[in-house]
Design an enzyme around this catalytic site. Structure first.
Site, PDB file in Angstrom:
ATOM      1  N   HIS A 196      -4.276 -22.098 -38.947  1.00  0.00           N
ATOM      2  CA  HIS A 196      -3.609 -23.128 -39.748  1.00  0.00           C
ATOM      3  C   HIS A 196      -4.546 -24.323 -39.824  1.00  0.00           C
ATOM      4  O   HIS A 196      -5.084 -24.771 -38.812  1.00  0.00           O
ATOM      5  CB  HIS A 196      -2.278 -23.517 -39.097  1.00  0.00           C
ATOM      6  N   CYS A 243       4.472 -25.511 -39.911  1.00  0.00           N
ATOM      7  CA  CYS A 243       3.086 -25.032 -40.046  1.00  0.00           C
ATOM      8  C   CYS A 243       2.957 -23.550 -39.680  1.00  0.00           C
ATOM      9  O   CYS A 243       2.027 -22.887 -40.120  1.00  0.00           O
ATOM     10  CB  CYS A 243       2.149 -25.863 -39.177  1.00  0.00           C
ATOM     11  N   ASN A 297      -4.315 -30.928 -44.816  1.00  0.00           N
ATOM     12  CA  ASN A 297      -3.370 -30.054 -44.121  1.00  0.00           C
ATOM     13  C   ASN A 297      -2.184 -29.796 -45.055  1.00  0.00           C
ATOM     14  O   ASN A 297      -1.430 -30.707 -45.368  1.00  0.00           O
ATOM     15  CB  ASN A 297      -2.928 -30.772 -42.837  1.00  0.00           C
TER      16      ASN A 297
HETATM   17  N1  ACO Z   1      -6.932 -44.829 -39.835  1.00  0.00           N
HETATM   18  C1  ACO Z   1      -7.407 -45.701 -38.934  1.00  0.00           C
HETATM   19  N2  ACO Z   1      -6.894 -45.847 -37.710  1.00  0.00           N
HETATM   20  C2  ACO Z   1      -5.857 -45.070 -37.387  1.00  0.00           C
HETATM   21  C3  ACO Z   1      -5.310 -44.131 -38.287  1.00  0.00           C
HETATM   22  C4  ACO Z   1      -5.884 -44.036 -39.558  1.00  0.00           C
HETATM   23  N3  ACO Z   1      -5.444 -43.174 -40.475  1.00  0.00           N
HETATM   24  N4  ACO Z   1      -4.294 -43.500 -37.675  1.00  0.00           N
HETATM   25  C5  ACO Z   1      -4.194 -44.002 -36.446  1.00  0.00           C
HETATM   26  N5  ACO Z   1      -5.116 -44.955 -36.255  1.00  0.00           N
HETATM   27  C6  ACO Z   1      -5.353 -45.762 -35.084  1.00  0.00           C
HETATM   28  C7  ACO Z   1      -4.127 -45.903 -34.227  1.00  0.00           C
HETATM   29  O1  ACO Z   1      -3.302 -46.918 -34.715  1.00  0.00           O
HETATM   30  C8  ACO Z   1      -4.721 -46.276 -32.893  1.00  0.00           C
HETATM   31  O2  ACO Z   1      -5.105 -47.612 -32.924  1.00  0.00           O
HETATM   32  P1  ACO Z   1      -5.063 -48.506 -31.567  1.00  0.00           P
HETATM   33  O3  ACO Z   1      -6.021 -47.856 -30.639  1.00  0.00           O
HETATM   34  O4  ACO Z   1      -5.509 -49.840 -32.058  1.00  0.00           O
HETATM   35  O5  ACO Z   1      -3.661 -48.442 -31.102  1.00  0.00           O
HETATM   36  C9  ACO Z   1      -5.952 -45.436 -32.872  1.00  0.00           C
HETATM   37  O6  ACO Z   1      -6.278 -45.120 -34.234  1.00  0.00           O
HETATM   38  C10 ACO Z   1      -5.715 -44.153 -32.125  1.00  0.00           C
HETATM   39  O7  ACO Z   1      -6.728 -43.285 -32.443  1.00  0.00           O
HETATM   40  P2  ACO Z   1      -7.382 -42.376 -31.396  1.00  0.00           P
HETATM   41  O8  ACO Z   1      -8.303 -43.187 -30.558  1.00  0.00           O
HETATM   42  O9  ACO Z   1      -7.942 -41.225 -32.124  1.00  0.00           O
HETATM   43  O10 ACO Z   1      -6.116 -41.934 -30.565  1.00  0.00           O
HETATM   44  P3  ACO Z   1      -6.164 -40.994 -29.414  1.00  0.00           P
HETATM   45  O11 ACO Z   1      -7.243 -41.285 -28.479  1.00  0.00           O
HETATM   46  O12 ACO Z   1      -4.768 -40.924 -28.924  1.00  0.00           O
HETATM   47  O13 ACO Z   1      -6.580 -39.642 -30.152  1.00  0.00           O
HETATM   48  C11 ACO Z   1      -6.297 -37.530 -31.041  1.00  0.00           C
HETATM   49  C12 ACO Z   1      -5.808 -38.587 -30.151  1.00  0.00           C
HETATM   50  C13 ACO Z   1      -6.523 -36.276 -30.238  1.00  0.00           C
HETATM   51  C14 ACO Z   1      -7.533 -37.891 -31.813  1.00  0.00           C
HETATM   52  C15 ACO Z   1      -5.108 -37.272 -31.940  1.00  0.00           C
HETATM   53  O14 ACO Z   1      -4.578 -38.435 -32.428  1.00  0.00           O
HETATM   54  C16 ACO Z   1      -5.329 -36.304 -33.029  1.00  0.00           C
HETATM   55  O15 ACO Z   1      -6.229 -36.300 -33.817  1.00  0.00           O
HETATM   56  N6  ACO Z   1      -4.380 -35.392 -33.014  1.00  0.00           N
HETATM   57  C17 ACO Z   1      -4.368 -34.343 -33.919  1.00  0.00           C
HETATM   58  C18 ACO Z   1      -3.080 -34.306 -34.578  1.00  0.00           C
HETATM   59  C19 ACO Z   1      -3.200 -33.554 -35.851  1.00  0.00           C
HETATM   60  O16 ACO Z   1      -4.226 -33.456 -36.468  1.00  0.00           O
HETATM   61  N7  ACO Z   1      -2.107 -32.970 -36.273  1.00  0.00           N
HETATM   62  C20 ACO Z   1      -2.115 -32.217 -37.467  1.00  0.00           C
HETATM   63  C21 ACO Z   1      -0.771 -32.285 -38.103  1.00  0.00           C
HETATM   64  S1  ACO Z   1       0.392 -31.379 -37.215  1.00  0.00           S
HETATM   65  C22 ACO Z   1       0.002 -29.788 -37.435  1.00  0.00           C
HETATM   66  O17 ACO Z   1      -0.415 -29.380 -38.485  1.00  0.00           O
HETATM   67  C23 ACO Z   1       0.168 -28.895 -36.310  1.00  0.00           C
END
Ligand code: ACO
Length: 332
Positions: free
Chosen positions: A259, A113, A289
């Site tokens: 980004h 990225c 993304n």
């Molecule tokens: N649809 C529905 N549910 C989903 C999906 C999806 N696409 N993906 C994951 N889940 C579920 C998981 O399985 C998990 O379920 P569970 O609680 O039953 O185990 C749950 O959603 C987790 O979701 P959150 O509550 O959002 O998880 P958390 O509290 O850990 O949130 C956060 C973390 C900050 C929201 C994080 O996950 C996030 O958004 N990170 C950003 C990462 C990102 O955007 N990266 C970009 C790509 S890398 C880059 O470009 C640098």
């Protein structure tokens, strides 16, 4: 003293639009979950048979036309991608051949990225030292063909889109302050496994094993929480370092292009810098993304929309796999 100026920009995204509703049919997710967590509504995916270098070539052609130059006058290529057509060679040579650019050198940058800013930093050095006078810098990604649509991979599968962006870089010795003011590059390899594609790995013999396919090890994986926290902190930090190096402040920035990782991360970056959100270029809602391509695509859109104009201070910042992160400041 020579400075690097951008004389043309271009981008290309494949025509097929994939909505959150389309993804709902393919995996266990919802439009609401995707919008709430990432701000994404649609992304573009290639049709089978279209390669990363094909998108790169389209974006490059547009940047070349925008610059109003003859392709034969380009004397170097820098290409950034995490999704090359082949394990080797990189896409730079393929772009060179497809554009018919003779035997000019082609450098591939593998900084995910952060790839566009790393590539810009390298190109900037070649221009400032007078080594090259017209560089094609292109970033391109096809992510859609290797996403894990199972529950394990759905956090990433909903985020990524395909696309490419390109710029033409040339030297200027005018005393008008225009050009790349600085680039600042950072990395912390201790966190490589928090955002990566683990296999293929040459330490495995043979490298390609059926078990790894069955275990989903050929898909990208991330620790979303760790990525979120680090991306939200590192991007503002990198911009502040760039501003301080140039005796500038956040108030001097006319347009910030982070980004396009996730709109919530972009909002955290704006908050961390205390910059009005109107100054932050955000297109992730439409394009998802696109990894290394996201900054040059957003840059081209912002320039064409008139959001970035002559004399503006443009700040770029990125964070990604490695971890790597970076900033660049340009006087447009
Ligand atoms: N649809 C529905 N549910 C989903 C999906 C999806 N696409 N993906 C994951 N889940 C579920 C998981 O399985 C998990 O379920 P569970 O609680 O039953 O185990 C749950 O959603 C987790 O979701 P959150 O509550 O959002 O998880 P958390 O509290 O850990 O949130 C956060 C973390 C900050 C929201 C994080 O996950 C996030 O958004 N990170 C950003 C990462 C990102 O955007 N990266 C970009 C790509 S890398 C880059 O470009 C640098």
């Amino acid at each position: 003293m020579l400075r690097t100026i951008v004389t043309g920009t271009g981008h290309y995204v494949p025509p097929r639009v994939v909505t959150n509703q389309d993804l709902e049919k393919r995996l266990d997710t919802s439009d609401e979950w995707i919008r709430q967590r990432s701000g994404i509504a649609t992304r573009h995916h290639v049709e089978p048979g279209v390669n990363t270098s094909d998108l790169a070539v389209e974006a490059a052609r547009r940047a070349i036309a925008d610059a109003g130059i003859e392709p034969s006058t380009i004397d170097f290529i820098v290409a950034a991608t995490l999704s090359p057509d082949h394990y080797f060679p990189g896409i730079g040579v393929l772009v060179q051949a497809k554009l018919g650019l003779g035997t000019i050198g082609a450098l591939d940058v593998r900084n995910q990225c952060s790839g566009f800013i790393y590539a810009l930093a390298a190109a900037d050095q070649f221009i400032r030292t007078g080594t090259y006078r017209r560089i094609l810098l292109v970033a391109s990604e096809v992510q859609s063909s290797n996403l894990d649509y199972s529950d394990e991979g759905r956090d990433m599968a909903v985020l990524f889109g395909d696309g490419a962006g390109a710029v033409i870089l040339e030297p200027s010795d005018r005393d008008d302050g225009r050009g790349v003011l600085s680039t600042h590059l950072f990395a912390d390899g201790r966190f490589a496994s928090h955002l990566w594609m683990e296999k293929p790995c040459p330490a495995d013999n043979p490298t390609f094993q059926r078990d790894f396919f069955d275990q989903g090890k050929f898909y990208p994986r991330m620790d979303g929480r760790h990525v979120f926290v680090n991306a939200s902190e590192r991007m503002p930090e990198a911009v502040r370092i760039g501003l301080a190096a140039n005796g500038l402040t956040v108030d001097d920035i006319d347009a910030l292009i982070p980004h396009q990782a996730n709109d919530r991360i972009s909002q955290m970056v704006a908050k961390g810098l205390r910059i009005p959100v109107e100054k932050v270029v955000r297109n992730i809602e439409r394009l998802g993304n696109t990894t290394a391509a996201s900054i040059p695509i957003a840059l081209d859109e912002a320039v064409k929309e008139g959001r970035i104009r002559r004399g503006h201070l443009v700040a770029l910042t990125a964070f990604g796999s490695g971890y790597t992160w970076a900033s660049a400041l340009l006087r447009w």
